[in-house]
Design a protein around this motif. Structure first.
Motif, PDB file in Angstrom:
ATOM      1  N   ILE A 111      23.074  -1.721  42.261  1.00 19.01           N
ATOM      2  CA  ILE A 111      23.620  -0.713  43.108  1.00 19.01           C
ATOM      3  C   ILE A 111      22.763   1.022  41.969  1.00 19.01           C
ATOM      4  O   ILE A 111      22.400   1.602  42.383  1.00 19.01           O
ATOM      5  N   LEU A 112      23.781   0.627  40.867  1.00 22.26           N
ATOM      6  CA  LEU A 112      23.601   2.572  40.014  1.00 22.26           C
ATOM      7  C   LEU A 112      21.832   3.203  39.874  1.00 22.26           C
ATOM      8  O   LEU A 112      21.682   3.137  39.938  1.00 22.26           O
ATOM      9  N   VAL A 113      21.204   1.602  38.990  1.00 19.44           N
ATOM     10  CA  VAL A 113      19.730   2.032  38.977  1.00 19.44           C
ATOM     11  C   VAL A 113      19.147   1.575  40.310  1.00 19.44           C
ATOM     12  O   VAL A 113      18.065   2.986  40.730  1.00 19.44           O
ATOM     13  N   ILE A 114      19.234   1.562  41.907  1.00 18.50           N
ATOM     14  CA  ILE A 114      18.556   1.635  43.316  1.00 18.50           C
ATOM     15  C   ILE A 114      19.156   3.551  42.820  1.00 18.50           C
ATOM     16  O   ILE A 114      17.754   4.332  43.340  1.00 18.50           O
ATOM     17  N   MET A 115      20.500   3.850  42.748  1.00 19.56           N
ATOM     18  CA  MET A 115      20.470   5.741  43.025  1.00 19.56           C
ATOM     19  C   MET A 115      19.526   5.993  42.478  1.00 19.56           C
ATOM     20  O   MET A 115      19.626   6.737  42.210  1.00 19.56           O
ATOM     21  N   LEU A 116      19.909   5.919  41.283  1.00 19.01           N
ATOM     22  CA  LEU A 116      19.095   6.520  40.378  1.00 19.01           C
ATOM     23  C   LEU A 116      17.267   6.619  40.250  1.00 19.01           C
ATOM     24  O   LEU A 116      16.504   7.777  40.379  1.00 19.01           O
ATOM     25  N   ILE A 117      17.114   5.400  41.324  1.00 17.50           N
ATOM     26  CA  ILE A 117      15.665   5.302  41.238  1.00 17.50           C
ATOM     27  C   ILE A 117      15.083   6.531  43.225  1.00 17.50           C
ATOM     28  O   ILE A 117      14.471   7.295  42.719  1.00 17.50           O
ATOM     29  N   GLY A 118      16.530   6.059  43.388  1.00 19.81           N
ATOM     30  CA  GLY A 118      16.263   6.671  44.457  1.00 19.81           C
ATOM     31  C   GLY A 118      16.569   8.289  44.500  1.00 19.81           C
ATOM     32  O   GLY A 118      15.879   9.332  45.453  1.00 19.81           O
ATOM     33  N   ALA A 119      16.961   9.145  43.426  1.00 23.76           N
ATOM     34  CA  ALA A 119      17.658   9.960  43.055  1.00 23.76           C
ATOM     35  C   ALA A 119      16.727  10.714  42.122  1.00 23.76           C
ATOM     36  O   ALA A 119      15.653  12.174  43.223  1.00 23.76           O
ATOM     37  N   TYR A 120      15.744   9.814  41.516  1.00 26.88           N
ATOM     38  CA  TYR A 120      14.251  10.324  41.303  1.00 26.88           C
ATOM     39  C   TYR A 120      12.963  10.877  42.292  1.00 26.88           C
ATOM     40  O   TYR A 120      12.910  11.292  41.728  1.00 26.88           O
ATOM     41  N   ALA A 121      13.590   9.493  43.182  1.00 28.28           N
ATOM     42  CA  ALA A 121      12.413   9.805  44.391  1.00 28.28           C
ATOM     43  C   ALA A 121      12.742  11.191  44.642  1.00 28.28           C
ATOM     44  O   ALA A 121      11.395  11.858  45.158  1.00 28.28           O
ATOM     45  N   ALA A 122      13.677  11.001  45.844  1.00 29.82           N
ATOM     46  CA  ALA A 122      14.644  12.278  46.139  1.00 29.82           C
ATOM     47  C   ALA A 122      14.035  13.618  45.451  1.00 29.82           C
ATOM     48  O   ALA A 122      13.216  14.430  46.665  1.00 29.82           O
ATOM     49  N   LEU A 123      14.052  13.563  44.207  1.00 30.28           N
ATOM     50  CA  LEU A 123      13.299  15.099  43.769  1.00 30.28           C
ATOM     51  C   LEU A 123      12.332  15.474  43.293  1.00 30.28           C
ATOM     52  O   LEU A 123      11.588  16.222  43.246  1.00 30.28           O
ATOM     53  N   SER A 124      11.175  14.355  43.090  1.00 31.36           N
ATOM     54  CA  SER A 124      10.129  13.930  43.398  1.00 31.36           C
ATOM     55  C   SER A 124       9.386  15.272  44.784  1.00 31.36           C
ATOM     56  O   SER A 124       8.617  15.511  45.334  1.00 31.36           O
ATOM     57  N   LEU A 125      10.074  14.339  45.759  1.00 33.53           N
ATOM     58  CA  LEU A 125       9.729  14.294  47.496  1.00 33.53           C
ATOM     59  C   LEU A 125       9.734  15.830  47.580  1.00 33.53           C
ATOM     60  O   LEU A 125       9.015  16.714  48.560  1.00 33.53           O
ATOM     61  N   PHE A 126      11.751  16.700  47.507  1.00 35.97           N
ATOM     62  CA  PHE A 126      11.574  17.296  47.806  1.00 35.97           C
ATOM     63  C   PHE A 126      11.780  18.808  46.594  1.00 35.97           C
ATOM     64  O   PHE A 126      12.717  20.021  46.466  1.00 35.97           O
ATOM     65  N   GLY A 127      10.801  18.438  45.426  1.00 38.91           N
ATOM     66  CA  GLY A 127      10.725  19.298  44.168  1.00 38.91           C
ATOM     67  C   GLY A 127      12.424  19.018  43.620  1.00 38.91           C
ATOM     68  O   GLY A 127      14.246  18.556  43.321  1.00 38.91           O
ATOM     69  N   GLY A 128      11.893  19.598  42.503  1.00 40.61           N
ATOM     70  CA  GLY A 128      13.110  19.258  41.363  1.00 40.61           C
ATOM     71  C   GLY A 128      11.837  19.999  39.591  1.00 40.61           C
ATOM     72  O   GLY A 128      11.178  20.342  39.641  1.00 40.61           O
ATOM     73  N   VAL A 129      13.177  19.450  38.389  1.00 41.81           N
ATOM     74  CA  VAL A 129      12.252  19.885  37.331  1.00 41.81           C
ATOM     75  C   VAL A 129      11.797  19.129  36.881  1.00 41.81           C
ATOM     76  O   VAL A 129      11.943  17.427  36.767  1.00 41.81           O
ATOM     77  N   GLU A 130      10.486  19.482  36.366  1.00 47.63           N
ATOM     78  CA  GLU A 130       9.674  18.264  35.778  1.00 47.63           C
ATOM     79  C   GLU A 130       9.852  18.168  35.056  1.00 47.63           C
ATOM     80  O   GLU A 130      10.679  18.501  34.036  1.00 47.63           O
ATOM     81  N   LEU A 131       9.444  16.566  33.729  1.00 44.40           N
ATOM     82  CA  LEU A 131       9.879  15.940  33.283  1.00 44.40           C
ATOM     83  C   LEU A 131       9.957  16.415  32.007  1.00 44.40           C
ATOM     84  O   LEU A 131      10.318  17.236  30.790  1.00 44.40           O
ATOM     85  N   ASP A 132       8.189  17.234  32.372  1.00 41.46           N
ATOM     86  CA  ASP A 132       8.494  18.355  30.477  1.00 41.46           C
ATOM     87  C   ASP A 132       8.864  19.275  30.747  1.00 41.46           C
ATOM     88  O   ASP A 132       8.822  20.552  29.654  1.00 41.46           O
ATOM     89  N   ALA A 133       8.796  19.430  32.013  1.00 47.02           N
ATOM     90  CA  ALA A 133       9.889  20.996  31.758  1.00 47.02           C
ATOM     91  C   ALA A 133      11.710  21.200  30.878  1.00 47.02           C
ATOM     92  O   ALA A 133      12.247  21.877  31.044  1.00 47.02           O
ATOM     93  N   TRP A 134      11.546  20.054  31.024  1.00 49.67           N
ATOM     94  CA  TRP A 134      13.472  19.162  30.881  1.00 49.67           C
ATOM     95  C   TRP A 134      13.331  19.693  29.350  1.00 49.67           C
ATOM     96  O   TRP A 134      12.507  20.135  28.391  1.00 49.67           O
TER      97      TRP A 134
END
Length: 312
Positions: free
Chosen positions: A78-101
C-alpha cells in the motif's frame, strides 16, 4: 508492531511490545535533530503539525485503534502504491522536478534510493559469482573487481558526463538520476563482496541437509543458505550503507546541490560574508551526518543482538 504481535500470538510465542520510552531510547538522535530543526523554523506551522501527529498517534495507541489484519499484512505494498500515486499526481499537476531538489531531502533520497537499488543488485552479483555457469561467473567477477578498483568520484564523473553517450539517442535522464545509477553500481559491488563472504561462512553441511530433504537448489539457497549468510554480514552491510550516506557529499563536485553544498552556498552569500562571522553551518551539517550514521549503527547493533550475531 501489531502485525508482529498477532503473528507471535498465533505461533504461541512470547512478544514484548515496545513502549514509548523504548522508541525514545532508540531514536533520540533523530528526535533531537527534529527539535533543533523546529527551533530554526520561522513559523509555528511545522511545530503544530508535529505536535498534532504525535497527539493523533497517542490517541490511537490508548484508544486501541488498530488497522485491519489485511491492511497490516500488505502495508508495504500500500505504501509503494501511495508513493507511486503521489509521484504521478505531482507529475500531472506540477511539482518540483527531481533535478531541482537539494539539501537534506536530496541527500536522504539518494541514500535511500542507493540502498534499495544496490542491495538486490549486489545480491544477484554475489550469487552470480558462485554460479556454476562460467559466463555468469566471469561476468559477475569482472563487474565486482572492476567497480571495486575505481574510486566513487570516477563513477560520478562518468555518470555526469559519459553515461548519456551509452544510452539510446533521445533518452532523457536527469543529473540526479545519473548520480543514483552511479552510486547504485558502486555500492552493489561492495554489497556483492560482503554477501559472498557471508555465503562462504555458511557450513557446507547446511546445503547438504537441504538437498537431503529433497529441496531444489534455489530453495536451498533462499530458505537455508541466504538467510544465514545475510545474518552474518549485517555489520559489514550496515557499515557500507553508512559509507554511502556520507559519500553523498561528493555529489557537490559534479554540480549536485546536496547537504554539504547547500552549507557552502549559504556561507558564501554576500549578506552572510558582510557580518564577518565564521562558518556556522558546518557544525550543523556534521550533526546531521552524525545523527544518520549513529542511528544506522545503533539499529545494526540492535538487529545483531536480536538475531544473536557473534554469540557463541
Amino acid at each position: 508492531t501489531a502485525s508482529a504481535a498477532a503473528a507471535a500470538k498465533e505461533a504461541g510465542l512470547p512478544f514484548d511490545r515496545s513502549t514509548p520510552r523504548d522508541w525514545v531510547q532508540r531514536f533520540w538522535p533523530i528526535l533531537l535533530l527534529i527539535v533543533i530543526l523546529l527551533q530554526f523554523s520561522r513559523t509555528w506551522t511545522p511545530t503544530i503539525m508535529v505536535i498534532g501527529m504525535v497527539a493523533v498517534g497517542v490517541a490511537f495507541r490508548y484508544a486501541g485503534v488498530h488497522l485491519p489484519p489485511a491492511v497490516r499484512r500488505y502495508a508495504w505494498l500500500i505504501l509503494v502504491i501511495m508513493l507511486i500515486g503521489a509521484y504521478a499526481a505531482l507529475s500531472l499537476f506540477g511539482g518540483v522536478e527531481l533535478d531541482a531538489w537539494g539539501g537534506l531531502h536530496l541527500t536522504i533520497f539518494i541514500t535511500v534510493a542507493g540502498i534499495v537499488l544496490a542491495f538486490p543488485l549486489g545480491l544477484l552479483f554475489a550469487l552470480g559469482r558462485r554460479s556454476s555457469l562460467p559466463l555468469v561467473r566471469y561476468l559477475s567477477v569482472t563487474y565486482i573487481e572492476f567497480i571495486r578498483g575505481v574510486p566513487l568520484i570516477t563513477l560520478l564523473l562518468m555518470g555526469a558526463f559519459a553515461l548519456l553517450f551509452l544510452l539510446p539517442p533521445g533518452t532523457e535522464l536527469g543529473s540526479v538520476a545519473r548520480m543514483i545509477v552511479a552510486i547504485m553500481l558502486f555500492t552493489a559491488a561492495y554489497v556483492a563482496e560482503n554477501v559472498r563472504g557471508g555465503l562462504q561462512a555458511v557450513p557446507k553441511g547446511q546445503t547438504e541437509a537441504g538437498q537431503a530433504l529433497g529441496l531444489p537448489a534455489w530453495k536451498v539457497m533462499r530458505l537455508i543458505v541466504l538467510p544465514q549468510a545475510l545474518r552474518a554480514v549485517i555489520p559489514a552491510m550496515v557499515g557500507q550503507f553508512i559509507s554511502l550516506f556520507k559519500d553523498t557529499s561528493l555529489l557537490g563536485i559534479v554540480g549536485i546541490v546536496e547537504l554539504l553544498q547547500v552549507s557552502s552556498i549559504a556561507n558564501n552569500q554576500a549578506e552572510f560574508l558582510g557580518t564577518g562571522l565564521v562558518d556556522v553551518t558546518l557544525p550543523f551539517v556534521a550533526l546531521i551526518y552524525w545523527v544518520g550514521s549513529y542511528t544506522m549503527s545503533r539499529e545494526s547493533r540492535r538487529l545483531e543482538k536480536k538475531l544473536g550475531v557473534g554469540e557463541r
